[in-house]
Scaffold this active site. Structure first.
Site, PDB file in Angstrom:
ATOM      1  N   CYS A 160       2.762  -0.189   0.934  1.00 24.72           N
ATOM      2  CA  CYS A 160       2.081   0.653  -0.475  1.00 24.72           C
ATOM      3  C   CYS A 160       2.076   1.730  -0.188  1.00 24.72           C
ATOM      4  O   CYS A 160       3.062   2.048   0.064  1.00 24.72           O
ATOM      5  CB  CYS A 160       0.797  -0.017  -0.384  1.00 24.72           C
ATOM      6  SG  CYS A 160       0.107   0.428  -2.566  1.00 24.72           S
ATOM      7  N   ARG A 161       1.331   2.358  -0.413  1.00 27.23           N
ATOM      8  CA  ARG A 161       1.140   3.651  -1.347  1.00 27.23           C
ATOM      9  C   ARG A 161       1.062   4.936   1.106  1.00 27.23           C
ATOM     10  O   ARG A 161       0.135   6.141   0.550  1.00 27.23           O
ATOM     11  CB  ARG A 161       0.193   4.652  -2.247  1.00 27.23           C
ATOM     12  CG  ARG A 161       0.658   3.633  -3.486  1.00 27.23           C
ATOM     13  CD  ARG A 161       0.193   4.279  -4.711  1.00 27.23           C
ATOM     14  NE  ARG A 161       0.544   3.510  -6.176  1.00 27.23           N
ATOM     15  CZ  ARG A 161      -0.320   2.655  -6.413  1.00 27.23           C
ATOM     16  NH1 ARG A 161      -1.532   3.022  -6.100  1.00 27.23           N
ATOM     17  NH2 ARG A 161       0.313   2.704  -7.870  1.00 27.23           N
TER      18      ARG A 161
END
Length: 220
Positions: A180-181
């Site tokens: 994800c991030r």
């Protein structure tokens, strides 16, 4: 001491302090990390960060005054973006330093891993090796706009909020790697737990897309 030296020294320190002050806030760091994923409007940032538009706008102005973010105008729409790839590097360096000097940071990461039952996160070298095999399915959990801005090679976009209803799209005969991030984001760990409980062979990659790109560029 020459007065010119004193004046210059104090003035340049003041500029460095301006950037430091702009980063000294949880909300602004969160907004900066979101913008590092790709350009966004105030409304999208507010919704993603679970903030009011007014609070989001106020903090974006502080980041803009420090020249860490800029704006793009398209008729009635204003989109914010980071002003430089070095801003992304700064975010990475801050996390690196926290992991090196703050035991609490490592404790938080270990606690999340234990609570979600997540496997040890893959390094960039680990993932590069796995991607050479056709037995891996790489899943980008970010929203579609962030995926479109930049993603890892061969990744498939399955946003986290769609993961449960789209599990049938994922292959059971391959290892699923979710990302994800990066290290400031818990989505990959939580998603890996969900997929493991659903019977998938799953691993996590907790680096950012730009960290991958930076290392890949440096080793070419």
């Amino acid at each position: 001491m020459d007065e010119r030296i004193t004046q210059y020294r104090d003035a340049v320190y003041e500029q460095v302090v301006k950037v430091g002050k702009s980063l000294g806030n949880v909300t602004r760091l969160q907004l900066l990390n979101l913008l590092a994923q790709g350009p966004k409007t105030v409304e999208v940032l507010a919704s993603t960060a679970n903030l009011s538009v007014a609070t989001t706008s106020r903090n974006l102005q502080i980041l803009k005054q420090a020249n860490l973010v800029g704006i793009e105008r398209d008729k009635n729409f204003i989109t914010y973006r980071v002003n430089s790839e070095r801003v992304k590097q700064l975010m990475t360096m801050l996390v690196d330093i926290c992991e090196e000097v703050l035991p609490e940071m490592t404790t938080l990461q270990k606690t999340l891993t234990a609570e979600t039952g997540s496997p040890k996160a893959l390094t960039i070298e680990d993932l590069r090796g796995k991607l050479m095999s056709e037995d891996v399915c790489l899943i980008d959990l970010r929203p579609a706009d962030e995926f479109a801005s930049r993603h890892l090679p061969g990744a498939r976009n399955v946003p986290y909020d769609q993961l449960e209803r789209r599990q049938s799209e994922l292959p059971k005969d391959k290892e699923i790697v979710v990302y994800c991030r990066g290290r400031l984001c818990a989505y990959a760990n939580v998603a890996s737990q969900q997929l493991h409980d659903a019977g998938f062979n799953v691993a996590t990659f907790n680096q950012t897309v730009w960290e991958w790109s930076a290392i890949s560029s440096a080793t070419r």
